[in-house]
Structure formats: structure tokens, C-alpha cells
Design a protein around this motif. Structure first.
Motif, PDB file in Angstrom:
ATOM      1  N   ARG A  86      12.759   4.951  -8.481  1.00 43.59           N
ATOM      2  CA  ARG A  86      13.152   4.803  -9.885  1.00 43.59           C
ATOM      3  C   ARG A  86      12.300   3.777 -10.640  1.00 43.59           C
ATOM      4  O   ARG A  86      12.772   3.101 -11.540  1.00 43.59           O
ATOM      5  CB  ARG A  86      14.633   4.491 -10.007  1.00 43.59           C
ATOM      6  N   THR A  87      11.042   3.670 -10.250  1.00 42.85           N
ATOM      7  CA  THR A  87      10.096   2.771 -10.914  1.00 42.85           C
ATOM      8  C   THR A  87       9.263   3.575 -11.898  1.00 42.85           C
ATOM      9  O   THR A  87       8.858   4.693 -11.601  1.00 42.85           O
ATOM     10  CB  THR A  87       9.187   2.087  -9.873  1.00 42.85           C
ATOM     11  N   ILE A  88       9.008   2.998 -13.056  1.00 44.97           N
ATOM     12  CA  ILE A  88       8.181   3.643 -14.079  1.00 44.97           C
ATOM     13  C   ILE A  88       6.901   2.816 -14.230  1.00 44.97           C
ATOM     14  O   ILE A  88       6.961   1.602 -14.400  1.00 44.97           O
ATOM     15  CB  ILE A  88       8.911   3.709 -15.436  1.00 44.97           C
ATOM     16  N   ILE A  89       5.759   3.499 -14.154  1.00 43.08           N
ATOM     17  CA  ILE A  89       4.466   2.835 -14.338  1.00 43.08           C
ATOM     18  C   ILE A  89       3.714   3.574 -15.429  1.00 43.08           C
ATOM     19  O   ILE A  89       3.474   4.774 -15.310  1.00 43.08           O
ATOM     20  CB  ILE A  89       3.638   2.816 -13.036  1.00 43.08           C
ATOM     21  N   ARG A  90       3.350   2.855 -16.496  1.00 39.46           N
ATOM     22  CA  ARG A  90       2.545   3.411 -17.578  1.00 39.46           C
ATOM     23  C   ARG A  90       1.203   2.684 -17.565  1.00 39.46           C
ATOM     24  O   ARG A  90       1.179   1.463 -17.565  1.00 39.46           O
ATOM     25  CB  ARG A  90       3.220   3.174 -18.927  1.00 39.46           C
ATOM     26  N   ALA A  91       0.108   3.461 -17.557  1.00 35.33           N
ATOM     27  CA  ALA A  91      -1.216   2.834 -17.489  1.00 35.33           C
ATOM     28  C   ALA A  91      -2.272   3.743 -18.096  1.00 35.33           C
ATOM     29  O   ALA A  91      -2.119   4.961 -18.081  1.00 35.33           O
ATOM     30  CB  ALA A  91      -1.580   2.551 -16.035  1.00 35.33           C
TER      31      ALA A  91
END
Length: 163
Positions: A86-91
């Protein structure tokens, strides 16, 4: 980690054995060798193998050899540690490195959301109600990859018997 101009070698350090809970904002790069729970805002974040960050993070660049969970927003991300469910990574740029001591490694996907590409391209696509294809895709211009993915703990591969 690439040095951030204007910080003159200064950094904010959460040392191993230290646990910080709350909101951390710094004009210097942040290095985490201990545990941080909460919001982090800085030009850069480096998480060592002994470190963990759990919360909402907004940085220019992030490098992690430790444990991450929560919501991460960065221009450049380099992952080598573990990412919890349930981790969100935006890059804009995402690099994942697997470097086992011996043998092969595999990436096991858990629940998380990855968004890679320019924010303007993602916003434009959302405004035009563009359908996002299922599964990993990279558009020809490389401007948008938006996929609800299942990612990211790393462990040695198992054989057909699960061993």
C-alpha cells in the motif's frame, strides 16, 4: 546521492538508534539511518540499509537502501531496499536495483501505486479522460506511465516446490 547545490555539505541526520515521529522539513538533504514516522520535506532523502521512513514524503530526489511505506513524491527515485504494501511512489525517473550477495533475486509485487513520468503529462491525460492501459507500459514519448502496480519486496527466487 548527488550533492544539492547551496547546502555546502550540510545535511539533516536521523542516526541509527534514533526514532523521529512528526513533521520534518529541511533545506538540506535528509539522511535516515534510524526510523522516521511522519511527513518529510527536503531537497533530497537518503535512507540507509538500517533506516526506515513511514509517512508522506516530498523531495527532489530519493535514494533508499532501507524500508519505505506511505506516499512518496520525488523527481528522481533510486530503490534498493524494501517497499511495503500500500505504498505510493510518484517520480519522473525511477530506478530499481537488485544486487544479491549470490545467485538471482526476484521482485515480488505487493499492493502499491507507481506513477512515473512528468506531472504535466499525467494531468493532461487525466483531463482528456485518456484510458490507461492495464499492465506495465511505456508510451513512445516516455511522458506518462500510470499504472496501479503490485510492487515491491525483494527476496531470493523459489523453486517449483516453494523452497
Amino acid at each position: 546521492m548527488i550533492p544539492i547545490q547551496g547546502t555546502q555539505g550540510r545535511k539533516t541526520l536521523v542516526e541509527e538508534g534514533t526514532s523521529f515521529k512528526g513533521s520534518l522539513s529541511s533545506t538540506c538533504p535528509v539522511e535516515v539511518k534510524g526510523r522516521v514516522e511522519g511527513d518529510v520535506t527536503a531537497p533530497a532523502l537518503s535512507v540507509s540499509a538500517s533506516g526506515s521512513v513511514h509517512g508522506k514524503v516530498k523531495v527532489g530526489e530519493m535514494q533508499s537502501h532501507g524500508e519505505l511505506s506511505g506516499e512518496f513524491d520525488a523527481d528522481v527515485v533510486q530503490l534498493q531496499g524494501s517497499v511495503k504494501d500500500r505504498t505510493i511512489i510518484r517520480a519522473k525517473s525511477l530506478e530499481v536495483k537488485l544486487s544479491p550477495a549470490e545467485g538471482k533475486m526476484q521482485v515480488v509485487f505487493g499492493e502499491c501505486q507507481l506513477e512515473v513520468g512528468s506531472e504535466a503529462a499525467r494531468d493532461a491525460a487525466a483531463r482528456s479522460n485518456e484510458k490507461v492501459p492495464k499492465g506495465p507500459t511505456v508510451p513512445p514519448d516516455g511522458a506518462k506511465v500510470s499504472d496501479v502496480a503490485k510492487a515491491a519486496s525483494v527476496r531470493p527466487p523459489t523453486d517449483a516446490n516453494g523452497a
